[in-house]
Design a protein around this motif. Structure first.
Motif, PDB file in Angstrom:
ATOM      1  N   UNK A  54       0.834  -1.207   0.000  1.00 37.99           N
ATOM      2  CA  UNK A  54       0.000   0.000   0.000  1.00 37.99           C
ATOM      3  C   UNK A  54       0.866   1.254   0.000  1.00 37.99           C
ATOM      4  N   UNK A  55       1.969   1.211   0.732  1.00 40.74           N
ATOM      5  CA  UNK A  55       2.888   2.344   0.772  1.00 40.74           C
ATOM      6  C   UNK A  55       3.467   2.614  -0.613  1.00 40.74           C
ATOM      7  N   UNK A  56       3.854   1.562  -1.321  1.00 43.86           N
ATOM      8  CA  UNK A  56       4.404   1.729  -2.668  1.00 43.86           C
ATOM      9  C   UNK A  56       3.352   2.356  -3.579  1.00 43.86           C
ATOM     10  N   UNK A  57       2.113   1.888  -3.496  1.00 48.26           N
ATOM     11  CA  UNK A  57       1.027   2.456  -4.294  1.00 48.26           C
ATOM     12  C   UNK A  57       0.884   3.955  -4.016  1.00 48.26           C
ATOM     13  N   UNK A  58       0.859   4.319  -2.752  1.00 52.26           N
ATOM     14  CA  UNK A  58       0.674   5.723  -2.386  1.00 52.26           C
ATOM     15  C   UNK A  58       1.860   6.581  -2.825  1.00 52.26           C
ATOM     16  N   UNK A  59       3.062   6.039  -2.745  1.00 51.95           N
ATOM     17  CA  UNK A  59       4.235   6.770  -3.234  1.00 51.95           C
ATOM     18  C   UNK A  59       4.146   7.003  -4.737  1.00 51.95           C
ATOM     19  N   UNK A  74      -0.681  -0.714 -11.257  1.00 46.52           N
ATOM     20  CA  UNK A  74       0.181  -1.542 -12.114  1.00 46.52           C
ATOM     21  C   UNK A  74       1.650  -1.226 -11.842  1.00 46.52           C
ATOM     22  N   UNK A  75       1.981   0.064 -11.775  1.00 51.07           N
ATOM     23  CA  UNK A  75       3.367   0.459 -11.501  1.00 51.07           C
ATOM     24  C   UNK A  75       3.799  -0.015 -10.117  1.00 51.07           C
ATOM     25  N   UNK A  76       2.926   0.156  -9.123  1.00 49.12           N
ATOM     26  CA  UNK A  76       3.256  -0.265  -7.752  1.00 49.12           C
ATOM     27  C   UNK A  76       3.489  -1.768  -7.689  1.00 49.12           C
ATOM     28  N   UNK A  77       2.649  -2.536  -8.361  1.00 46.73           N
ATOM     29  CA  UNK A  77       2.825  -3.991  -8.357  1.00 46.73           C
ATOM     30  C   UNK A  77       4.134  -4.375  -9.041  1.00 46.73           C
ATOM     31  N   UNK A  78       4.447  -3.731 -10.151  1.00 43.00           N
ATOM     32  CA  UNK A  78       5.718  -3.986 -10.836  1.00 43.00           C
ATOM     33  C   UNK A  78       6.900  -3.673  -9.921  1.00 43.00           C
ATOM     34  N   UNK A  79       6.861  -2.526  -9.245  1.00 41.54           N
ATOM     35  CA  UNK A  79       7.950  -2.146  -8.337  1.00 41.54           C
ATOM     36  C   UNK A  79       8.070  -3.114  -7.161  1.00 41.54           C
ATOM     37  N   UNK A  80       6.934  -3.470  -6.568  1.00 37.75           N
ATOM     38  CA  UNK A  80       6.957  -4.365  -5.408  1.00 37.75           C
ATOM     39  C   UNK A  80       7.509  -5.742  -5.790  1.00 37.75           C
ATOM     40  N   UNK A 109      14.731  -9.257   3.629  1.00 39.78           N
ATOM     41  CA  UNK A 109      15.904 -10.115   3.752  1.00 39.78           C
ATOM     42  C   UNK A 109      15.794 -11.398   2.945  1.00 39.78           C
ATOM     43  N   UNK A 110      14.603 -11.974   2.889  1.00 39.74           N
ATOM     44  CA  UNK A 110      14.439 -13.300   2.294  1.00 39.74           C
ATOM     45  C   UNK A 110      13.360 -13.245   1.213  1.00 39.74           C
ATOM     46  N   UNK A 111      13.629 -13.859   0.075  1.00 35.90           N
ATOM     47  CA  UNK A 111      12.653 -13.927  -1.020  1.00 35.90           C
ATOM     48  C   UNK A 111      11.465 -14.788  -0.596  1.00 35.90           C
ATOM     49  N   UNK A 112      10.257 -14.335  -0.955  1.00 36.01           N
ATOM     50  CA  UNK A 112       9.058 -15.088  -0.628  1.00 36.01           C
ATOM     51  C   UNK A 112       7.962 -14.804  -1.651  1.00 36.01           C
ATOM     52  N   UNK A 113       7.423 -15.855  -2.232  1.00 36.70           N
ATOM     53  CA  UNK A 113       6.280 -15.691  -3.127  1.00 36.70           C
ATOM     54  C   UNK A 113       5.060 -15.173  -2.367  1.00 36.70           C
ATOM     55  N   UNK A 114       4.950 -15.549  -1.089  1.00 34.55           N
ATOM     56  CA  UNK A 114       3.828 -15.092  -0.273  1.00 34.55           C
ATOM     57  C   UNK A 114       3.854 -13.584  -0.099  1.00 34.55           C
ATOM     58  N   UNK A 115       5.056 -13.003  -0.042  1.00 31.86           N
ATOM     59  CA  UNK A 115       5.147 -11.548   0.054  1.00 31.86           C
ATOM     60  C   UNK A 115       4.519 -10.889  -1.168  1.00 31.86           C
ATOM     61  N   UNK A 116       4.730 -11.478  -2.336  1.00 30.40           N
ATOM     62  CA  UNK A 116       4.160 -10.902  -3.558  1.00 30.40           C
ATOM     63  C   UNK A 116       2.629 -10.874  -3.478  1.00 30.40           C
ATOM     64  N   UNK A 117       2.047 -11.929  -2.940  1.00 30.50           N
ATOM     65  CA  UNK A 117       0.598 -11.957  -2.756  1.00 30.50           C
ATOM     66  C   UNK A 117       0.170 -10.876  -1.763  1.00 30.50           C
ATOM     67  N   UNK A 118       0.917 -10.738  -0.672  1.00 35.50           N
ATOM     68  CA  UNK A 118       0.594  -9.708   0.328  1.00 35.50           C
ATOM     69  C   UNK A 118       0.724  -8.310  -0.274  1.00 35.50           C
ATOM     70  N   UNK A 119       1.753  -8.086  -1.097  1.00 33.73           N
ATOM     71  CA  UNK A 119       1.896  -6.786  -1.755  1.00 33.73           C
ATOM     72  C   UNK A 119       0.675  -6.505  -2.627  1.00 33.73           C
ATOM     73  N   UNK A 120       0.268  -7.507  -3.398  1.00 32.16           N
ATOM     74  CA  UNK A 120      -0.892  -7.337  -4.290  1.00 32.16           C
ATOM     75  C   UNK A 120      -2.147  -6.998  -3.486  1.00 32.16           C
ATOM     76  N   UNK A 121      -2.320  -7.643  -2.350  1.00 31.35           N
ATOM     77  CA  UNK A 121      -3.478  -7.354  -1.493  1.00 31.35           C
ATOM     78  C   UNK A 121      -3.407  -5.917  -0.963  1.00 31.35           C
ATOM     79  N   UNK A 122      -2.229  -5.495  -0.523  1.00 32.83           N
ATOM     80  CA  UNK A 122      -2.061  -4.127  -0.030  1.00 32.83           C
ATOM     81  C   UNK A 122      -2.287  -3.089  -1.116  1.00 32.83           C
TER      82      UNK A 122
END
Length: 135
Positions: A54-59, A74-80, A109-122
């Protein structure tokens, strides 16, 4: 008409800035005190990641104010996703930075596919509450 558009743009930017500060504070509180408050790991870890998205989107919204909110998303998701994929790249100086608080908050610190899902939700949540989004 130009004056009215400018006033609307300024008001939306002010709303985004306030939302950005609120999201940052919420993320820091969640990561800093979530476990002490008895929140489960999933909420602290992925809630923080959703807030980061959400922070990336707002930025993006602050820097690309004249674009449509769907473009922000779209840009925020690409950046995240790019930042998450960047975690797969390792150098000694980058890994040392990732061990700092700033490095962990900004790059993780650690790569995670779950983080990508959380970013998309945010990002989706920030888009849903976007003041400039057509209703």
């Amino acid at each position: 008409m130009k004056g009215a558009f400018r006033n609307l743009l300024v008001r939306r930017q002010a709303q985004r800035a306030v939302a950005l500060l609120a999201v940052i504070v919420a993320g820091l509180i969640l990561r800093g005190f979530g476990y002490a408050a008895g929140l489960p790991f999933v909420i602290v870890k992925y809630g923080g990641s959703a807030l980061w998205g959400a922070m990336v989107y707002l930025l993006v919204g602050l820097f690309a104010a004249r674009s449509r909110p769907a473009i922000f998303a779209v840009i925020a998701l690409f950046l995240a996703i790019s930042v998450e994929l960047f975690r797969l790249y390792h150098t000694s100086w980058l890994d040392a930075f990732r061990l700092t608080t700033a490095g962990a908050l900004l790059l993780g610190r650690v790569f995670s596919l779950w983080n990508m899902l959380a970013y998309a939700i945010g990002i989706a949540a920030a888009y849903a509450f976007e003041p400039a989004r057509p209703r």
